[in-house]
Every structure is written in C-alpha cells, then in structure tokens.
Design a protein around this motif. Structure first.
Motif, mmCIF file in Angstrom:
data_model
loop_
_atom_site.group_PDB
_atom_site.id
_atom_site.type_symbol
_atom_site.label_atom_id
_atom_site.label_comp_id
_atom_site.label_asym_id
_atom_site.label_seq_id
_atom_site.Cartn_x
_atom_site.Cartn_y
_atom_site.Cartn_z
ATOM 1 N N THR A 192 22.801 -0.699 -15.486
ATOM 2 C CA THR A 192 22.359 -0.609 -16.875
ATOM 3 C C THR A 192 22.886 0.671 -17.526
ATOM 4 O O THR A 192 23.312 1.597 -16.839
ATOM 5 N N PRO A 193 22.826 0.725 -18.854
ATOM 6 C CA PRO A 193 23.195 1.977 -19.529
ATOM 7 C C PRO A 193 22.315 3.148 -19.070
ATOM 8 O O PRO A 193 22.777 4.285 -19.009
ATOM 9 N N GLU A 194 21.077 2.852 -18.719
ATOM 10 C CA GLU A 194 20.180 3.914 -18.230
ATOM 11 C C GLU A 194 20.686 4.492 -16.904
ATOM 12 O O GLU A 194 20.562 5.691 -16.661
ATOM 13 N N GLU A 195 21.272 3.641 -16.046
ATOM 14 C CA GLU A 195 21.830 4.151 -14.801
ATOM 15 C C GLU A 195 23.019 5.068 -15.097
ATOM 16 O O GLU A 195 23.161 6.126 -14.481
ATOM 17 N N ARG A 196 23.862 4.685 -16.039
ATOM 18 C CA ARG A 196 24.994 5.536 -16.407
ATOM 19 C C ARG A 196 24.505 6.869 -16.974
ATOM 20 O O ARG A 196 25.067 7.916 -16.678
ATOM 21 N N CYS A 211 16.938 6.035 -8.427
ATOM 22 C CA CYS A 211 16.794 5.027 -9.487
ATOM 23 C C CYS A 211 15.378 4.452 -9.508
ATOM 24 O O CYS A 211 14.799 4.269 -10.581
ATOM 25 N N GLN A 212 14.825 4.178 -8.339
ATOM 26 C CA GLN A 212 13.449 3.669 -8.286
ATOM 27 C C GLN A 212 12.468 4.706 -8.825
ATOM 28 O O GLN A 212 11.567 4.381 -9.591
ATOM 29 N N ASP A 263 30.369 8.959 -8.251
ATOM 30 C CA ASP A 263 31.029 7.669 -7.989
ATOM 31 C C ASP A 263 30.779 6.651 -9.095
ATOM 32 O O ASP A 263 31.556 5.723 -9.265
ATOM 33 N N ARG A 264 29.701 6.819 -9.824
ATOM 34 C CA ARG A 264 29.319 5.855 -10.856
ATOM 35 C C ARG A 264 29.864 6.199 -12.237
ATOM 36 O O ARG A 264 29.544 5.537 -13.213
#
Length: 186
Positions: free
Chosen positions: A41-45, A32-33, A68-69
C-alpha cells in the motif's frame, strides 16, 4: 535484491543469506503489523521512506527491508544497492549504518555489526572490491553462527585473500579452500 536468484559461492553462504533474508522480511512484517500498515500500500511506501530517513530509530534488518522497498530515483535499483557513484544509493548505503545493531543473545559483542557489514557487502558485491566481497562472503556463515575472528585471524584471512587473483577470489568456496589455495603460492 532477491537473494534466492543469485548463485552463491557455497551452500553455507546460500543458507546463511536465506536465513538473514527471512529475518529481514520477518522484522519488516512485524513493523508493518505494529504500525497497522498493509504490504503493497502507499502507507507501506511511506513507512519505508520514514524508516530510511530515520535509520537510528530502527534495527538494521528493518532499515535494510525499508531500503529494499524503495526504488532509487536515479538508477531504479533498490535504494542503496545501485552502482558506486549513484548519489542517492551512495547516501542511502552510508546511512544504513546509523541503524541499531543490538547483538543477538550468545554472541560476542560486535558480532552483529560484523554480520550486518558482511550481509550488506554480500548482497551488493558490485559496490565493493572483489577481495572485500570474497572475504565477507567466506566469513558470513561463521559470523552468523556466532563467531567473531580476532584481529590476527582477520588479518591472516585478508593476507591470504590478497595472494589470490580476481578469478580465484570469485571461485573460492570456503576458508579452508582459501588457505590451501593461497599456501600453494608460497
């Protein structure tokens, strides 16, 4: 799936599962970094979906974190962890093995694959036979410590497990206990 809520068969397995869970989360945070994506956030999804769709591009810990996400669209469990027969989970669980498995320093070749399989089985025992769960959970702490059983050693462990009842498989806490319990059956 939160490995901290589950009661494990031994303190060694609990420590190992917690250590690997920490590594999985650290690897995900690092990705993520790297991609400048904020958690939740939607970007993480979107990143999780992309990782799951292209697992061959990423280390297995990142792929497992991505799965897992994502809730399964059919059963709502984390993708790949629902019961056998759930189509999207079965597909995701199979695809997870396309991920990269670089061996850790100082371990025999193939150890990382063994750790990864034992981790996956231990996290989703309802997807596997009780004997497979018993074997992988008993061996995971040893695998994670860098050991890799020979073929005869693995076959002996399997032979001992096959001598136990389902209740005995569920309750055995160590390889030594397994050997003692199975040997009483001779």
């Amino acid at each position: 799936m939160d490995t901290h809520e589950r009661r494990w068969r031994s303190p060694e397995l609990a420590r190992t599962m917690a250590s690997i869970t920490g590594e999985v989360e650290a690897e995900w945070s690092g990705l993520c970094q790297e991609w400048e994506v904020l958690p939740g956030t939607p970007e993480e999804r979107d990143l999780a979906r992309m990782v799951a769709e292209e697992p061959h591009r990423f280390p297995w810990r990142v792929v497992d974190a991505a799965l897992d996400r994502q809730p399964c669209p059919e059963c709502a469990h984390p993708l790949g962890s629902g019961g056998r027969g759930c189509g999207p989970c079965d597909l995701a669980d199979g695809h997870r093995y396309a991920a990269q498995e670089p061996d850790r320093p100082g371990v025999p070749p193939g150890n990382e694959h063994a750790v990864r399989v034992a981790w996956s089985v231990s996290r989703a025992p309802h997807r596997h036979t009780f004997r497979a769960v018993c074997g992988y959970q008993l061996c995971l702490p040893h695998l994670y410590a860098g050991e890799l059983p020979s073929t005869p050693q693995a076959q002996r462990t399997r032979h001992l497990i096959n001598r136990l009842t389902e209740a005995e498989c569920a309750g055995v806490g160590s390889l030594a206990e397994l050997a003692a319990l199975a040997e009483r059956r001779s």
